[in-house]
Design a protein around this motif. Structure first.
Motif, PDB file in Angstrom:
ATOM      1  N   ASN A  73      -5.615  23.263  23.551  1.00 22.88           N
ATOM      2  CA  ASN A  73      -6.759  22.588  24.181  1.00 22.88           C
ATOM      3  C   ASN A  73      -7.851  22.224  23.182  1.00 22.88           C
ATOM      4  OD1 ASN A  73      -7.686  25.173  23.738  1.00 22.88           O
ATOM      5  ND2 ASN A  73      -8.173  25.613  25.871  1.00 22.88           N
ATOM      6  N   TYR A  74      -8.693  21.260  23.579  1.00 24.82           N
ATOM      7  CA  TYR A  74      -9.760  20.745  22.727  1.00 24.82           C
ATOM      8  C   TYR A  74     -10.693  19.889  23.590  1.00 24.82           C
ATOM      9  CZ  TYR A  74      -6.510  16.775  22.747  1.00 24.82           C
ATOM     10  OH  TYR A  74      -5.653  15.774  23.131  1.00 24.82           O
ATOM     11  N   PRO A  75     -11.900  19.597  23.128  1.00 28.40           N
ATOM     12  CA  PRO A  75     -12.838  18.769  23.907  1.00 28.40           C
ATOM     13  C   PRO A  75     -12.445  17.299  23.864  1.00 28.40           C
ATOM     14  CG  PRO A  75     -13.831  19.388  21.828  1.00 28.40           C
ATOM     15  CD  PRO A  75     -12.523  20.115  21.903  1.00 28.40           C
ATOM     16  N   ILE A  87     -12.939  20.164  28.410  1.00 27.00           N
ATOM     17  CA  ILE A  87     -11.804  20.710  27.660  1.00 27.00           C
ATOM     18  C   ILE A  87     -10.511  20.250  28.327  1.00 27.00           C
ATOM     19  CG2 ILE A  87     -10.628  22.799  26.893  1.00 27.00           C
ATOM     20  CD1 ILE A  87     -13.231  22.348  25.457  1.00 27.00           C
ATOM     21  N   VAL A  88      -9.605  19.670  27.525  1.00 24.78           N
ATOM     22  CA  VAL A  88      -8.324  19.200  28.054  1.00 24.78           C
ATOM     23  C   VAL A  88      -7.188  20.041  27.470  1.00 24.78           C
ATOM     24  CG1 VAL A  88      -9.179  16.857  28.373  1.00 24.78           C
ATOM     25  CG2 VAL A  88      -8.054  17.471  26.221  1.00 24.78           C
ATOM     26  N   SER A  89      -6.021  19.970  28.118  1.00 28.94           N
ATOM     27  CA  SER A  89      -4.813  20.735  27.740  1.00 28.94           C
ATOM     28  C   SER A  89      -5.042  22.230  27.984  1.00 28.94           C
ATOM     29  CB  SER A  89      -4.392  20.459  26.300  1.00 28.94           C
ATOM     30  OG  SER A  89      -4.012  19.103  26.172  1.00 28.94           O
ATOM     31  N   THR A 145     -16.795  25.772  23.354  1.00 30.42           N
ATOM     32  CA  THR A 145     -17.326  24.977  24.477  1.00 30.42           C
ATOM     33  C   THR A 145     -18.797  24.642  24.336  1.00 30.42           C
ATOM     34  OG1 THR A 145     -17.922  26.821  25.976  1.00 30.42           O
ATOM     35  CG2 THR A 145     -15.634  26.010  26.048  1.00 30.42           C
ATOM     36  N   ARG A 146     -19.387  24.812  23.180  1.00 23.70           N
ATOM     37  CA  ARG A 146     -20.794  24.453  23.004  1.00 23.70           C
ATOM     38  C   ARG A 146     -21.037  22.973  23.311  1.00 23.70           C
ATOM     39  NH1 ARG A 146     -23.492  26.968  17.529  1.00 23.70           N
ATOM     40  NH2 ARG A 146     -23.885  29.096  18.273  1.00 23.70           N
ATOM     41  N   CYS A 147     -20.161  22.117  22.825  1.00 25.04           N
ATOM     42  CA  CYS A 147     -20.339  20.679  23.022  1.00 25.04           C
ATOM     43  C   CYS A 147     -20.257  20.308  24.495  1.00 25.04           C
ATOM     44  CB  CYS A 147     -19.324  19.887  22.201  1.00 25.04           C
ATOM     45  SG  CYS A 147     -17.598  20.318  22.543  1.00 25.04           S
ATOM     46  N   VAL A 148     -19.313  20.920  25.201  1.00 18.40           N
ATOM     47  CA  VAL A 148     -19.155  20.644  26.626  1.00 18.40           C
ATOM     48  C   VAL A 148     -20.388  21.116  27.393  1.00 18.40           C
ATOM     49  CG1 VAL A 148     -17.790  21.128  28.686  1.00 18.40           C
ATOM     50  CG2 VAL A 148     -16.649  20.760  26.488  1.00 18.40           C
ATOM     51  N   ARG A 149     -20.841  22.321  27.090  1.00 21.29           N
ATOM     52  CA  ARG A 149     -22.012  22.852  27.777  1.00 21.29           C
ATOM     53  C   ARG A 149     -23.262  22.034  27.471  1.00 21.29           C
ATOM     54  NH1 ARG A 149     -22.690  28.215  25.605  1.00 21.29           N
ATOM     55  NH2 ARG A 149     -20.909  27.876  24.226  1.00 21.29           N
TER      56      ARG A 149
END
Length: 579
Positions: A201-203, A194-196, A177-181
């Motif tokens: 799951n993946y970004p 993050i989906v699924s 989750t680095r990219c999301v954060r």
């Protein structure tokens, strides 16, 4: 001072800093593997890789003294299970065992890596992250010999164009989750989530949206696997084939610290270099595309205008002779020199001093500002890297009208590294009435309107300093060779594996990528010899030594200090930059 014991060694820490255990361990030069933790973002503790054994000493509730065992040592109450060190706060007297001293923790980390790798594709040989991949490195150091998961791996979307600059391979994602954060906490665009569910799951962006965050490529830098890759750099080179050279972003006034990655004398990518006083771990995407300016459309050999509008290449000797004849044919009052906020402190100073010695008036310069283009983070309204540097060495600041007035009153105009026509400070008609000489790194509208063009080195080819919008002076290192330099002879240039063992006959070496150009001071040395002028600088260091002895603002600054402190904050008042 409060204390903590790590693998049997005592360390003291500052209680006021409220520091987490993992960061403290890393600060001591020790190692604990991790994936999701990043020092500039929140702590989710979801990868579970940084687990350690933690205990605290037992105190007598009445006396407050530590209870001792039979050997006279403090009794330790251990946490019942391993703890994620990234989310564990330091406590006075805490005892920690890492994988170095605990077989249990070594096994925990190994088992955790096996779970992470359960569905990870075995495509390291074709992955852009290979060679600088934390997952790859930590698997070799802390992971299992093989996997017990011999079932079919879960498949996810591949080669997904998240946006114009980032490509995703979801199968490689380990959901750190680095990219999301990053998009939530740093760039604040909230473009990724993050989906699924579960192992699927993946970004991803929201439906119908694209990842066009102006800082999107930072997610590629912080991705601990090869899930997010740079669309532009994808499959271009391996990290071990390239040289890594520290430098400065010259696309705006912030002066982000960067690394230039070169192979065969081409800059293939630009990545941020950590500097907590300037850009932390980040840089804007626009700065990464400066490599195109370093490699393409370069002024290569001097050019001269003959028979009207036809420009043709000429020799250095002819360029120097032509330059000298023009200067000798005109009085100093008829010559105007224009410095540049796009050029370094050393270039502007040497340029100004040379013509001052000939009696020419002080150089003018005009800031390059686009109001509203900044974002209050790392992109500034100021489009030039050295506006404050021009002020520090006392060049005369002028607005567009002032520059136009100077040009209209001159018979010879000499412009240093600034596309004044391209940014509409001057027009081609303004330059038609005088003999125009440009010292330039790249072809531009200004060079097309010039009678004589001298090719000079860019920031990737010389060592020089720049003062950013905050008044901090920083310097660059040469990353590219020119026709007249050799990285094996220049101690400031890094030498990669291909350079060290390559020859001119190898297929990874090409002389075509070396630009026929000179540093400004080197060219002026040659011109000074022709004119009989007492002017000679062997290196930018000599120029800066002269600068530090003449300007009080720079008297305690040196290249060595800039290197040690990652730049030096100058005691200058910040001036509001106007367009």
């Amino acid at each position: 001072m409060p204390e903590v014991f790590i693998d049997g060694k005592r360390y003291e820490y500052d209680e006021e800093q409220d520091e987490m255990l993992l960061q403290f361990i890393l600060d001591q030069g020790l190692e604990v593997p991790f994936f999701c933790y990043h020092p500039s973002m929140s702590i989710p503790a979801n990868c579970r890789q940084c687990m350690v054994k933690v205990g605290t000493p037992v105190k007598d509730q009445e006396t407050g003294e530590y209870e001792l065992d039979e050997d006279g040592e403090r009794k330790i109450r251990w946490f019942p299970k391993p703890q994620t060190s990234c989310s564990t706060k330091l406590q006075d007297g805490m005892v920690v065992h890492t994988q170095e001293t605990s077989e249990k923790i070594e096994r925990v980390q190994k088992d955790n890596l096996e779970f992470i790798l359960a569905n990870h594709p075995l495509d390291c040989p074709i992955c852009d992250q290979a060679g600088e991949c934390p997952l790859q490195i930590q698997t070799y150091k802390y992971g299992p010999e093989g996997s017990r998961f011999e079932v079919k791996k879960v498949h996810k979307p591949k080669r997904v164009q998240l946006g114009p600059r980032v490509t995703m391979d979801a199968e490689r994602c380990i959901n750190c989750t680095r990219c999301v954060r990053f998009t939530e906490e740093i760039s604040e665009t909230n473009q990724l989530t993050i989906v699924s569910r579960g192992d699927k799951n993946y970004p991803m962006t929201a439906p119908g949206e694209e990842f066009d965050d102006p800082y999107s490529l930072n997610t590629v830098d912080i991705c601990p696997v090869g899930a997010l890759t740079s669309t532009d750099f994808r499959f271009k080179a391996r990290v071990w084939e390239m040289n890594q050279t520290p430098s400065i972003d010259i696309t705006n006034g912030k002066g982000c610290n960067v690394d230039l990655w070169t192979r065969d004398n081409e800059v293939l990518r630009i990545t941020p270099r950590e500097n907590p006083d300037v850009n932390d771990h980040w840089m804007p995407d626009a700065g990464r595309y400066a490599y195109e300016k370093f490699n393409n459309n370069r002024m290569d050999r001097p050019s001269i205008t003959l028979d009207g509008d036809n420009q043709s290449n000429t020799s250095w000797n002819n360029a120097i002779e032509t330059f000298a004849e023009v200067l000798e044919a005109h009085d100093s009052e008829d010559i105007a020199i224009i410095g540049s906020p796009h050029a370094s402190v050393e270039e502007n100073y040497a340029f100004n001093k040379f013509f001052n010695l000939m009696g020419v008036a002080n150089a003018k310069f005009t800031p390059h500002v686009i109001p509203g283009s900044g974002d209050g983070f790392l992109i500034t309204d100021d489009q030039a890297p050295n506006t404050n540097g021009c002020r520090v060495i006392n060049l005369d600041e002028a607005d567009e009208a002032g520059i136009q007035s100077v040009v209209q009153g001159a018979k010879v105009v000499i412009i240093l590294s600034d596309d004044l026509v391209g940014r509409e400070v001057l027009s081609t008609d303004d330059l038609n009435g005088c003999y125009t000489i440009s010292l330039a790194t790249n072809y531009s509208d200004t060079t097309k309107s010039s009678d004589l063009v001298i090719p000079i080195t860019c920031v990737a080819e010389h060592a020089a300093s720049y003062v950013n919008v905050d008044g901090r002076i920083q310097r660059s290192f040469p990353a590219k060779e020119t026709k007249y330099t050799n990285r094996r002879l220049n101690l400031e240039m890094s030498e990669g594996r291909l350079d060290r063992f390559g020859t001119n006959f190898d297929n990874w070496v090409s002389e075509e990528n070396k630009v026929d150009c000179l540093p400004v001071w080197d060219f002026l040395n040659k011109l000074g010899d022709r004119l009989g002028l007492d002017f000679n600088y062997d290196h930018s260091r000599a120029i800066f030594s002269d600068l530090s002895s003449q300007f009080e603002t720079l008297e305690e600054v040196s290249y060595e200090r800039m290197d040690e402190e990652q730049g030096v904050q100058l005691p200058i008042k910040q001036k509001e930059v106007k367009a």
